[in-house]
Design a protein around this motif. Structure first.
Motif, mmCIF file in Angstrom:
data_model
loop_
_atom_site.group_PDB
_atom_site.id
_atom_site.type_symbol
_atom_site.label_atom_id
_atom_site.label_comp_id
_atom_site.label_asym_id
_atom_site.label_seq_id
_atom_site.Cartn_x
_atom_site.Cartn_y
_atom_site.Cartn_z
ATOM 1 N N SER A 44 0.822 -1.203 0.000
ATOM 2 C CA SER A 44 0.000 0.000 0.000
ATOM 3 C C SER A 44 0.858 1.255 0.000
ATOM 4 N N SER A 45 0.420 2.244 -0.786
ATOM 5 C CA SER A 45 1.138 3.522 -0.844
ATOM 6 C C SER A 45 0.319 4.655 -0.238
ATOM 7 N N GLY A 46 -0.768 4.317 0.435
ATOM 8 C CA GLY A 46 -1.607 5.323 1.072
ATOM 9 C C GLY A 46 -3.040 4.838 1.175
ATOM 10 N N PRO A 47 -3.889 5.630 1.828
ATOM 11 C CA PRO A 47 -5.293 5.249 1.989
ATOM 12 C C PRO A 47 -5.962 5.036 0.622
ATOM 13 N N HIS A 48 -6.711 3.951 0.518
ATOM 14 C CA HIS A 48 -7.381 3.637 -0.738
ATOM 15 C C HIS A 48 -8.504 2.637 -0.474
ATOM 16 N N LEU A 49 -9.299 2.396 -1.500
ATOM 17 C CA LEU A 49 -10.416 1.465 -1.428
ATOM 18 C C LEU A 49 -10.372 0.538 -2.632
ATOM 19 N N HIS A 50 -10.530 -0.748 -2.413
ATOM 20 C CA HIS A 50 -10.755 -1.697 -3.494
ATOM 21 C C HIS A 50 -12.245 -2.003 -3.482
ATOM 22 N N PHE A 51 -12.903 -1.815 -4.630
ATOM 23 C CA PHE A 51 -14.345 -1.981 -4.756
ATOM 24 C C PHE A 51 -14.623 -3.041 -5.810
ATOM 25 N N GLU A 52 -15.482 -3.992 -5.480
ATOM 26 C CA GLU A 52 -15.839 -5.054 -6.415
ATOM 27 C C GLU A 52 -17.346 -5.259 -6.414
ATOM 28 N N ILE A 53 -17.883 -5.652 -7.575
ATOM 29 C CA ILE A 53 -19.285 -6.064 -7.706
ATOM 30 C C ILE A 53 -19.286 -7.470 -8.300
ATOM 31 N N TRP A 54 -20.061 -8.364 -7.683
ATOM 32 C CA TRP A 54 -20.161 -9.745 -8.140
ATOM 33 C C TRP A 54 -21.625 -10.111 -8.346
ATOM 34 N N HIS A 55 -21.887 -10.943 -9.354
ATOM 35 C CA HIS A 55 -23.232 -11.459 -9.608
ATOM 36 C C HIS A 55 -23.132 -12.961 -9.845
ATOM 37 N N ASN A 56 -23.816 -13.726 -9.025
ATOM 38 C CA ASN A 56 -23.790 -15.190 -9.123
ATOM 39 C C ASN A 56 -22.366 -15.746 -9.173
ATOM 40 N N GLY A 57 -21.469 -15.181 -8.355
ATOM 41 C CA GLY A 57 -20.112 -15.687 -8.266
ATOM 42 C C GLY A 57 -19.170 -15.215 -9.365
ATOM 43 N N GLN A 58 -19.621 -14.309 -10.210
ATOM 44 C CA GLN A 58 -18.792 -13.782 -11.290
ATOM 45 C C GLN A 58 -18.530 -12.297 -11.062
ATOM 46 N N ALA A 59 -17.271 -11.897 -11.180
ATOM 47 C CA ALA A 59 -16.925 -10.478 -11.026
ATOM 48 C C ALA A 59 -17.483 -9.676 -12.199
ATOM 49 N N LEU A 60 -17.998 -8.491 -11.891
ATOM 50 C CA LEU A 60 -18.527 -7.581 -12.908
ATOM 51 C C LEU A 60 -17.659 -6.329 -12.960
ATOM 52 N N ASN A 61 -17.690 -5.630 -14.071
ATOM 53 C CA ASN A 61 -16.978 -4.364 -14.199
ATOM 54 C C ASN A 61 -17.811 -3.266 -13.538
ATOM 55 N N PRO A 62 -17.337 -2.684 -12.433
ATOM 56 C CA PRO A 62 -18.115 -1.655 -11.724
ATOM 57 C C PRO A 62 -18.438 -0.439 -12.595
ATOM 58 N N GLU A 63 -17.609 -0.169 -13.591
ATOM 59 C CA GLU A 63 -17.855 0.988 -14.459
ATOM 60 C C GLU A 63 -19.143 0.849 -15.267
ATOM 61 N N HIS A 64 -19.666 -0.374 -15.371
ATOM 62 C CA HIS A 64 -20.935 -0.585 -16.076
ATOM 63 C C HIS A 64 -22.144 -0.249 -15.191
ATOM 64 N N TYR A 65 -21.914 -0.022 -13.907
ATOM 65 C CA TYR A 65 -23.007 0.179 -12.949
ATOM 66 C C TYR A 65 -22.914 1.492 -12.176
ATOM 67 N N ILE A 66 -21.707 2.066 -12.088
ATOM 68 C CA ILE A 66 -21.502 3.265 -11.281
ATOM 69 C C ILE A 66 -20.667 4.248 -12.074
ATOM 70 N N SER A 67 -21.008 5.521 -11.984
ATOM 71 C CA SER A 67 -20.230 6.559 -12.633
ATOM 72 C C SER A 67 -19.115 7.002 -11.676
ATOM 73 N N PHE A 68 -17.872 6.843 -12.105
ATOM 74 C CA PHE A 68 -16.722 7.199 -11.293
ATOM 75 C C PHE A 68 -16.091 8.504 -11.811
ATOM 76 N N GLU A 69 -16.898 9.542 -11.945
ATOM 77 C CA GLU A 69 -16.397 10.827 -12.440
ATOM 78 C C GLU A 69 -15.571 11.506 -11.374
ATOM 79 N N LYS A 70 -14.540 12.203 -11.821
ATOM 80 C CA LYS A 70 -13.666 12.939 -10.899
ATOM 81 C C LYS A 70 -14.225 14.300 -10.608
#
Length: 70
Positions: A44-70
């Motif tokens: 780790s190089s500093g405070p951060h968050l790892h975020f994951e979305i799963w459906h029926n045991g399969q990882a999904l791309n979070p960008e398809h469900y949440i807008s991560f605009e800066k």
């Protein structure tokens, strides 16, 4: 790590927290604070968050469900 079970067999995971503010069985509503990000992990190089979305045991791309605009 905290995981939240959503409808339609979707689970979201939030990793590297310094404090978890919800307990097993708690109802979580939109806008609820569930944790505080942390600085865990050997590389780790500093405070951060790892975020994951799963459906029926399969990882999904979070960008398809949440807008991560800066």
């Amino acid at each position: 790590v905290i995981g939240i079970q959503h409808s339609d067999n979707i689970t979201s995971f939030y990793k590297h927290n310094s404090v978890i503010l919800k307990n097993v069985g708690d109802v979580v509503l939109a806008g609820d604070v569930i944790s505080v990000i942390g600085d865990s992990g050997n590389l780790s190089s500093g405070p951060h968050l790892h975020f994951e979305i799963w459906h029926n045991g399969q990882a999904l791309n979070p960008e398809h469900y949440i807008s991560f605009e800066k």
